[in-house]
Enzyme design. Sequence first.
Site, PDB file in Angstrom:
ATOM      1  N   ILE A 178       0.798  -1.218  -0.114  1.00 41.31           N
ATOM      2  CA  ILE A 178      -0.047   0.083   0.161  1.00 41.31           C
ATOM      3  C   ILE A 178       0.839   1.319  -0.047  1.00 41.31           C
ATOM      4  O   ILE A 178       2.107   1.205   0.392  1.00 41.31           O
ATOM      5  CB  ILE A 178      -0.875   0.092   1.397  1.00 41.31           C
ATOM      6  N   CYS A 179       0.155   2.313  -0.371  1.00 46.73           N
ATOM      7  CA  CYS A 179       0.789   3.742  -0.347  1.00 46.73           C
ATOM      8  C   CYS A 179       2.161   3.622  -1.357  1.00 46.73           C
ATOM      9  O   CYS A 179       2.014   3.489  -2.645  1.00 46.73           O
ATOM     10  CB  CYS A 179       1.177   4.308   0.956  1.00 46.73           C
ATOM     11  N   ALA A 180       3.343   4.106  -0.698  1.00 45.84           N
ATOM     12  CA  ALA A 180       4.672   4.037  -1.584  1.00 45.84           C
ATOM     13  C   ALA A 180       5.403   2.662  -1.952  1.00 45.84           C
ATOM     14  O   ALA A 180       5.991   2.522  -2.684  1.00 45.84           O
ATOM     15  CB  ALA A 180       5.720   5.004  -0.823  1.00 45.84           C
ATOM     16  N   SER A 233      -2.724  -0.916  -3.139  1.00 44.56           N
ATOM     17  CA  SER A 233      -3.509   0.145  -2.725  1.00 44.56           C
ATOM     18  C   SER A 233      -2.882   1.555  -2.486  1.00 44.56           C
ATOM     19  O   SER A 233      -1.539   1.698  -2.689  1.00 44.56           O
ATOM     20  CB  SER A 233      -4.168  -0.061  -1.266  1.00 44.56           C
TER      21      SER A 233
END
Length: 389
Positions: free
Chosen positions: A169-171, A217
């Site tokens: 998720i994210c980075a 995500s």
Amino acid sequence: MACNANMMHMLGVCRTARLTSSIALPLGADKIGRGFYTSLSSRVKFTRKICASLAQAKPSASGMASTQKKVLVPIGFGTEEMEAVILIDVLRRAGSDVTVASVETDLQIEASRRVKLVADRPISACTEEMFDLIVLPGGMPGSSRLRDSEILENITKRQAADGRLYGAICAAPAVALETWGLLKGLRATCHPSFIDKLSSSLTVGSRVQKDGIVTTSRGPGTAIEFALSFIEQLYGKEKAEEVAKPMVMCTRDGSEVVKHEYNPVEWSFAKTPVGGMPGAERLSNTQSLTKLLREQAESKKAYGAICASPAVVLEAHGLLKEKKATAHPAFSQKLADQSAADTRVVIDGNLITSRGPGTAMEFALAIVEKIFGQEKAISIAEAMVFPYP
């Protein structure tokens, strides 16, 4: 290693807004008050496809819910604490055996907002284990710390080669999975700030993206959907809906957040008990806290509560007198005024209340908007990939 997701949402948002907060934490949407919030069940678009390797070993419906799945959540210096804790919390609610592993030399690490997270074991102790799921939280430099762990890289590559679930998720999808070559030929998403690092022809803008055994995500504002998607893959749709139910129960019925006009007051700081049981009861029995809350209310400064605490703490101590408020569905019947009990976030003068884990992000952003203004709240929400207002 239990953790309160309400607390983590609030802590992450408020620290981003530069509100002072202090906590030592062992690990274990879409618009506020404007009638546009749809139910979580409609936002979280679960897919029905389970990878072939899992499908072949799929247990009976009764056995599915009772079979405990092993999950690995690695953390490192600068990991996004909201993502890590929400993943751990939601997956454990589903019955998963979640191992939190540190890629650092110490088990205790400082996360992105200076929250201290304590892992169960070092990543080196996980090399011989088999996991049903490996999921990487994001944050920076947390994602790069995960990327640079050769042990974690080897564990995750083995996971992929064996056809078992993994995600980020994210980075982390761009910084770790892409760098390791684990997104080749696959559709993926990540935080908008890192989207250019993904293979451009396969990049998608959806909040949660599944492609076979890989799920990615976009950021903190998508963490709940991200975790629930794994529950469906591991346990089935029925179990995912069971875990999501308390959050769905908190969903507004189309009514707007209750707001009342009031004279300007001093918003120098806010006292906000978080929920959870027996935590709320312990807060209610802490005389020093209830004294501070009473002084806060009498001086017309901001105060509030979420989940069980509006009923168990504020109502019990007369701090909701002539105020509209909400609480978790399991406790909302204890509120004297029931007119706003089904609303996700209620703002009445200097009081702000909210319903539970699924509303914690809106609650925190409502506090930020009250103290710092809407522009600040919007900027934080955008960074977290959370629709607001």
